[in-house]
Design a protein around this motif. Structure first.
Motif, mmCIF file in Angstrom:
data_model
loop_
_atom_site.group_PDB
_atom_site.id
_atom_site.type_symbol
_atom_site.label_atom_id
_atom_site.label_comp_id
_atom_site.label_asym_id
_atom_site.label_seq_id
_atom_site.Cartn_x
_atom_site.Cartn_y
_atom_site.Cartn_z
ATOM 1 N N GLU A 36 3.667 13.049 -0.090
ATOM 2 C CA GLU A 36 3.977 11.960 -0.793
ATOM 3 C C GLU A 36 2.732 11.569 -1.159
ATOM 4 O O GLU A 36 2.184 11.656 -2.230
ATOM 5 C CB GLU A 36 4.785 11.213 -0.903
ATOM 6 C CG GLU A 36 5.965 11.167 -1.331
ATOM 7 C CD GLU A 36 7.367 10.278 -1.548
ATOM 8 O OE1 GLU A 36 8.794 10.646 -0.852
ATOM 9 O OE2 GLU A 36 6.502 8.868 -1.107
ATOM 10 N N VAL A 37 1.953 10.727 -0.133
ATOM 11 C CA VAL A 37 0.901 10.351 -0.271
ATOM 12 C C VAL A 37 -0.481 11.595 -0.381
ATOM 13 O O VAL A 37 -1.425 11.322 -1.012
ATOM 14 C CB VAL A 37 -0.037 9.145 0.852
ATOM 15 C CG1 VAL A 37 -0.171 10.171 1.919
ATOM 16 C CG2 VAL A 37 -0.455 7.942 0.351
ATOM 17 N N ALA A 38 -0.382 12.868 0.260
ATOM 18 C CA ALA A 38 -1.081 13.557 0.230
ATOM 19 C C ALA A 38 -1.332 14.393 -1.681
ATOM 20 O O ALA A 38 -2.057 14.435 -1.843
ATOM 21 C CB ALA A 38 -0.693 14.874 1.109
ATOM 22 N N ASP A 39 -0.284 14.420 -2.045
ATOM 23 C CA ASP A 39 0.029 14.666 -3.120
ATOM 24 C C ASP A 39 -1.250 13.427 -4.311
ATOM 25 O O ASP A 39 -1.972 14.463 -5.368
ATOM 26 C CB ASP A 39 1.515 14.705 -4.579
ATOM 27 C CG ASP A 39 1.821 15.788 -3.553
ATOM 28 O OD1 ASP A 39 0.770 16.637 -2.997
ATOM 29 O OD2 ASP A 39 3.783 16.041 -4.541
ATOM 30 N N ARG A 40 -0.858 12.444 -3.936
ATOM 31 C CA ARG A 40 -1.744 11.035 -4.907
ATOM 32 C C ARG A 40 -3.120 11.407 -4.454
ATOM 33 O O ARG A 40 -4.006 11.412 -5.603
ATOM 34 C CB ARG A 40 -1.327 9.978 -4.298
ATOM 35 C CG ARG A 40 -1.754 9.218 -5.492
ATOM 36 C CD ARG A 40 -1.360 8.391 -6.606
ATOM 37 N NE ARG A 40 -0.276 8.202 -6.990
ATOM 38 C CZ ARG A 40 0.632 7.121 -6.686
ATOM 39 N NH1 ARG A 40 -0.951 5.960 -6.856
ATOM 40 N NH2 ARG A 40 1.831 6.457 -7.078
ATOM 41 N N LEU A 41 -3.237 11.581 -3.274
ATOM 42 C CA LEU A 41 -4.879 11.613 -2.937
ATOM 43 C C LEU A 41 -5.676 12.851 -3.700
ATOM 44 O O LEU A 41 -6.732 12.422 -3.945
ATOM 45 C CB LEU A 41 -5.020 11.453 -1.610
ATOM 46 C CG LEU A 41 -4.425 10.163 -0.928
ATOM 47 C CD1 LEU A 41 -4.512 10.056 0.841
ATOM 48 C CD2 LEU A 41 -5.151 8.999 -1.703
ATOM 49 N N ALA A 42 -4.344 14.230 -3.406
ATOM 50 C CA ALA A 42 -5.343 14.929 -3.963
ATOM 51 C C ALA A 42 -5.288 14.894 -6.289
ATOM 52 O O ALA A 42 -6.540 15.893 -6.042
ATOM 53 C CB ALA A 42 -4.138 15.925 -3.769
ATOM 54 N N GLU A 43 -5.120 13.865 -5.978
ATOM 55 C CA GLU A 43 -5.559 13.560 -7.798
ATOM 56 C C GLU A 43 -7.013 13.229 -7.614
ATOM 57 O O GLU A 43 -7.904 13.386 -8.729
ATOM 58 C CB GLU A 43 -4.760 12.860 -8.869
ATOM 59 C CG GLU A 43 -3.639 13.057 -8.223
ATOM 60 C CD GLU A 43 -2.301 12.077 -9.261
ATOM 61 O OE1 GLU A 43 -2.875 11.089 -9.465
ATOM 62 O OE2 GLU A 43 -1.073 12.250 -9.204
ATOM 63 N N GLU A 54 7.620 2.603 9.320
ATOM 64 C CA GLU A 54 8.995 2.917 9.093
ATOM 65 C C GLU A 54 9.632 2.243 8.589
ATOM 66 O O GLU A 54 10.338 2.860 7.505
ATOM 67 C CB GLU A 54 9.972 4.080 11.005
ATOM 68 C CG GLU A 54 9.912 2.291 11.746
ATOM 69 C CD GLU A 54 11.164 2.956 12.682
ATOM 70 O OE1 GLU A 54 11.886 3.702 12.245
ATOM 71 O OE2 GLU A 54 11.392 2.000 13.669
ATOM 72 N N SER A 55 9.527 0.948 8.162
ATOM 73 C CA SER A 55 10.337 -0.192 6.790
ATOM 74 C C SER A 55 9.140 -0.217 5.920
ATOM 75 O O SER A 55 9.741 -0.999 5.175
ATOM 76 C CB SER A 55 10.372 -0.827 7.971
ATOM 77 O OG SER A 55 9.455 -1.924 8.401
ATOM 78 N N ALA A 56 7.796 0.670 6.097
ATOM 79 C CA ALA A 56 7.747 0.012 5.164
ATOM 80 C C ALA A 56 8.303 0.914 3.443
ATOM 81 O O ALA A 56 8.958 1.460 3.128
ATOM 82 C CB ALA A 56 6.375 0.558 4.983
ATOM 83 N N ASP A 57 7.619 -0.034 2.477
ATOM 84 C CA ASP A 57 8.060 0.359 1.079
ATOM 85 C C ASP A 57 6.898 1.747 1.027
ATOM 86 O O ASP A 57 6.004 1.292 0.764
ATOM 87 C CB ASP A 57 7.857 -0.760 0.421
ATOM 88 C CG ASP A 57 8.000 -0.070 -1.242
ATOM 89 O OD1 ASP A 57 8.152 0.373 -2.084
ATOM 90 O OD2 ASP A 57 8.395 -1.153 -2.305
ATOM 91 N N LEU A 58 7.733 2.448 1.307
ATOM 92 C CA LEU A 58 7.239 4.252 1.033
ATOM 93 C C LEU A 58 5.830 4.309 -0.527
ATOM 94 O O LEU A 58 5.093 4.884 -0.858
ATOM 95 C CB LEU A 58 7.621 5.386 1.582
ATOM 96 C CG LEU A 58 8.345 4.661 2.703
ATOM 97 C CD1 LEU A 58 8.650 6.033 3.748
ATOM 98 C CD2 LEU A 58 6.565 4.383 4.160
ATOM 99 N N THR A 59 6.698 4.113 -1.241
ATOM 100 C CA THR A 59 6.357 4.099 -3.228
ATOM 101 C C THR A 59 5.166 3.268 -2.625
ATOM 102 O O THR A 59 4.024 3.393 -3.492
ATOM 103 C CB THR A 59 7.496 3.579 -4.107
ATOM 104 O OG1 THR A 59 8.802 4.397 -3.668
ATOM 105 C CG2 THR A 59 6.738 3.928 -5.525
ATOM 106 N N ARG A 60 5.328 1.472 -2.681
ATOM 107 C CA ARG A 60 4.417 0.622 -2.386
ATOM 108 C C ARG A 60 2.995 1.398 -1.651
ATOM 109 O O ARG A 60 2.297 1.223 -2.140
ATOM 110 C CB ARG A 60 4.216 -0.271 -2.619
ATOM 111 C CG ARG A 60 5.274 -1.438 -3.717
ATOM 112 C CD ARG A 60 5.618 -3.010 -3.283
ATOM 113 N NE ARG A 60 5.972 -3.233 -4.463
ATOM 114 C CZ ARG A 60 6.363 -4.356 -4.180
ATOM 115 N NH1 ARG A 60 6.162 -5.782 -3.534
ATOM 116 N NH2 ARG A 60 7.030 -5.299 -5.518
ATOM 117 N N ALA A 61 2.776 2.668 -0.619
ATOM 118 C CA ALA A 61 2.550 2.185 0.702
ATOM 119 C C ALA A 61 1.738 3.436 -0.847
ATOM 120 O O ALA A 61 0.660 3.146 0.110
ATOM 121 C CB ALA A 61 3.375 2.679 1.716
ATOM 122 N N VAL A 62 2.174 4.514 -1.183
ATOM 123 C CA VAL A 62 1.616 5.274 -1.824
ATOM 124 C C VAL A 62 0.376 4.698 -2.320
ATOM 125 O O VAL A 62 -0.905 5.135 -2.385
ATOM 126 C CB VAL A 62 1.773 6.067 -2.883
ATOM 127 C CG1 VAL A 62 0.900 6.950 -3.312
ATOM 128 C CG2 VAL A 62 2.895 7.317 -1.496
#
Lengths: 419, 419
Positions: free
Chosen positions: B274-281, B233-241
């Motif tokens: 967010e991550v799903a959008d990126r992976l969809a690419e 839950e504390s992850a940097d979500l932008t970098r996590a993507v």
């Protein structure tokens, strides 16, 4: 009903817990075992007495019965040994290396427990305590399978351990015992590769063969030493007599005791009668090949011609194979053919031959101008000895605490991705 | 008539010779191989063309045929790689430790070759050159057994190696090939424990299972990675993507690619879309368990409900398992149950959780805030990679040259005996 899959599963769970324990917690568990051992000493001795009684009824030899026997004094020694293990440095958690990767990530190679070990042993009940404490010290769970001759003693000792573990807040399944003497459970243990990471057999050649052939799990083979000393023509022959005597006589029943003496032909006439005289003092029987026999046949020594397989035997007794060789090449070839790659030694004053022997004899321990008897965890300063490995993977020679560990890689980044 | 015992015996003799070679001699042999490879390039390509023709006739996929294919350029790269191995530092002969024993004897722990290795591999013919050169560099002999799809290519490459070895004054039996595609020879190889010291299987789960179950020789299992990233839950979500995308997409067909994404429930609603959008690419297909599916079902991503075994699969493709977890404990439990102990990562800014994950997840490589893609001999600075081990003994994670060696103990005395 004994279910080895369940045993394996619970050992793996216990191993995961143990792996998170710090040194102090593990040492507390060890001290609790020592204490419980003293407390339950009478019960342990009672169970051992039943084992001994059965052994007598089955006609076991006095020597074997003595190995199986526990006494008040021996139990005290076991407790003292456990306390010594508590005092040894803990290898777990040490960083073997710590580097910075090209991209700034930190990369740590850290020593961690192996996980679950399976140890199959014969005879002496103190092995139960010995192995269990070394495994616990290194954060490993262990599944034990001892010999049927000390079945009741072993169960009593495992009860001691499990009680102590519970008292110390450790998972009691960290040390489990296969409490059914049926041999099929050994086979089942050897196939538990989903739960068991390493098998250590401690016993004779038959046990090792069984493990090699049936195990799905990596096996540490060892403990069988067909050990050689080659007396080169340049050897200090006076000292050589002492070294050969020490290697053969000091404790003939152990794996690093000498089995075969190879002597350079140019010194055989002088050296063989001298060493034979000395060995005769301890009533060592010599099994001599032709040339050696010819030199020795009129000596005081008990000498008989070597039989066909006499150079492939680990004597474990006051018997010594003797052979005259043309030189270092024949000595090395003989060792390549007959050594169990445990401990082999050259006695020489010739630097080139010393280097050649050290390089070409690929045994776990190779000696220059020394007895083979030094191959031992205590002698090597390892603090403890679980087994002596004569295979090549993971560990060779005496295995101490470090050899009961593995490592993992830890990569620490800051959102690092691979380009 | 192929006789594996003879093969093993001659390999052991070659290994003994190789073990006495210095670094320069071994490097000369490697350079001779590179040269011979260039010289015989046309022959190798001709044999490979026959393999490819057979493969086409058998209907192998384009992707597989491309893996099997050799070109002038690829052969040049192979030669260049051999020259790179020649430049790597030689671990053999290095003293790991050097101490003085209590009695004044010198005790050296020295790195030496293992002896004879057996390597069983599938598909790409460059593995033949790759493995042979790494073994030679470390003074080991090797018995190779490649896949039947590149049988002719492999034979041609082994001819190249053996010709070069002879030209360089090395024993040609240091590299031998099981030149009969009958599977029974794999079984025979696995039982040659008198001559072979270590088996490395490089292939799929079936091959590993066969080796584990049939081998009398220690097997280095590995190369199969069911890899996880846990987004705390504390992850940097932008970098996590970015990290998740890198781990899944950069090279999906390799063992350190991501297979399962675990997301803390408190950030799942925000992070998953967010991550799903990126992976969809990259057209990644998501296999989502219930909670994750609910969050993702209306997203742009290609998402389907996870099947029963979807968290136990190494995808090797643009597919990703996705699961929402209650927190770090559930994440670690999931990893304990499903990971192949290859590479697992936590993305978190919480120090306690980072430490907990690093300590409790017992995989060969554990990462904090980094992609799983770093588990690689080159990335770790090992200079080479023979295999990635996911077992515990001898070596874990990427295996470089050092992991192809063992050690021996050398005790140097002056007539020392044990008291």
């Amino acid at each position: 009903m004994l279910n080895l899959v369940e045993l394996g599963k619970s050992a793996k769970i216990a191993a995961r817990q143990l792996a998170t324990f710090n040194t102090q917690q593990k040492n507390n568990a060890l001290l609790a075992i020592a204490e419980e051992l003293e407390k339950q000493s009478d019960d342990v001795l009672k169970q051992n007495a039943l084992d001994i009684k059965d052994g007598e009824a089955e006609g076991l030899s006095k020597a074997i019965l003595d190995r199986l026997l526990l006494t008040k004094k021996r139990v005290e020694c076991m407790a003292a040994d456990v306390r010594k293990v508590a005092e040894l440095p803990d290898p777990v958690g040490k960083n073997i290396s710590e580097t910075e990767m090209y991209n700034g990530m930190k990369l740590i190679k850290r020593r961690v427990p192996i996980g679950v070990l399976g140890v199959i042993y014969e005879a002496r009940p103190n092995v139960t305590i010995d192995v269990a404490t070394l495994c616990l010290k290194t954060g490993n769970a262990v599944i034990l399978r001892g010999g049927k001759e000390t079945f009741r003693s072993n169960i009593a000792l495992v009860n001691v351990i499990q009680t102590a573990l519970e008292n110390a807040g450790c998972p009691k399944n960290a040390v489990q015992y296969i409490d059914n003497p049926d041999r099929k459970y050994v086979t089942e243990l050897l196939q538990l590769h989903e739960y068991v990471d390493m098998i250590i057999p401690r016993g004779g050649a038959g046990l090792h063969k069984l493990c090699i052939e049936q195990s799905f799990i990596p096996v540490i083979t060892g403990g069988i030493g067909i050990c050689h000393i080659f007396v080169d023509e340049s050897a200090d022959l006076t000292r050589a007599v002492d070294v050969v005597e020490n290697a053969k006589v000091q404790r003939p029943s152990v794996c690093n005791a000498l089995d075969t003496l190879l002597v350079h032909k140019n010194v055989a006439e002088k050296f063989l009668p001298e060493v034979a005289d000395r060995l005769a003092e301890s009533e060592v029987e010599l099994r001599a090949e032709k040339k050696a026999f010819k030199i020795l046949e009129n000596s005081n020594a008990l000498v008989i011609p070597a039989g066909e397989d006499d150079f492939d035997r680990e004597w474990l007794a006051l018997i010594l194979g003797v052979k005259v060789v043309d030189g270092i090449d024949e000595a090395i070839t003989h060792i390549h053919e007959h050594s169990s790659e445990h401990s082999d030694s050259i006695l020489t004053q010739d630097d080139a031959n010393a280097e050649k022997f050290i390089n070409e004899v690929n045994s776990a321990a190779v000696y220059l101008n020394a007895s083979t008897r030094f191959t031992d965890g205590g002698e090597f300063g390892l603090g403890a000895e679980v087994a002596v490995s004569t295979q090549k993977l993971h560990a060779r020679g005496p295995m101490g605490l470090e050899e009961l560990t593995t490592y993992k890689w830890i990569g620490i980044g800051d959102g690092h991705i691979r380009e």
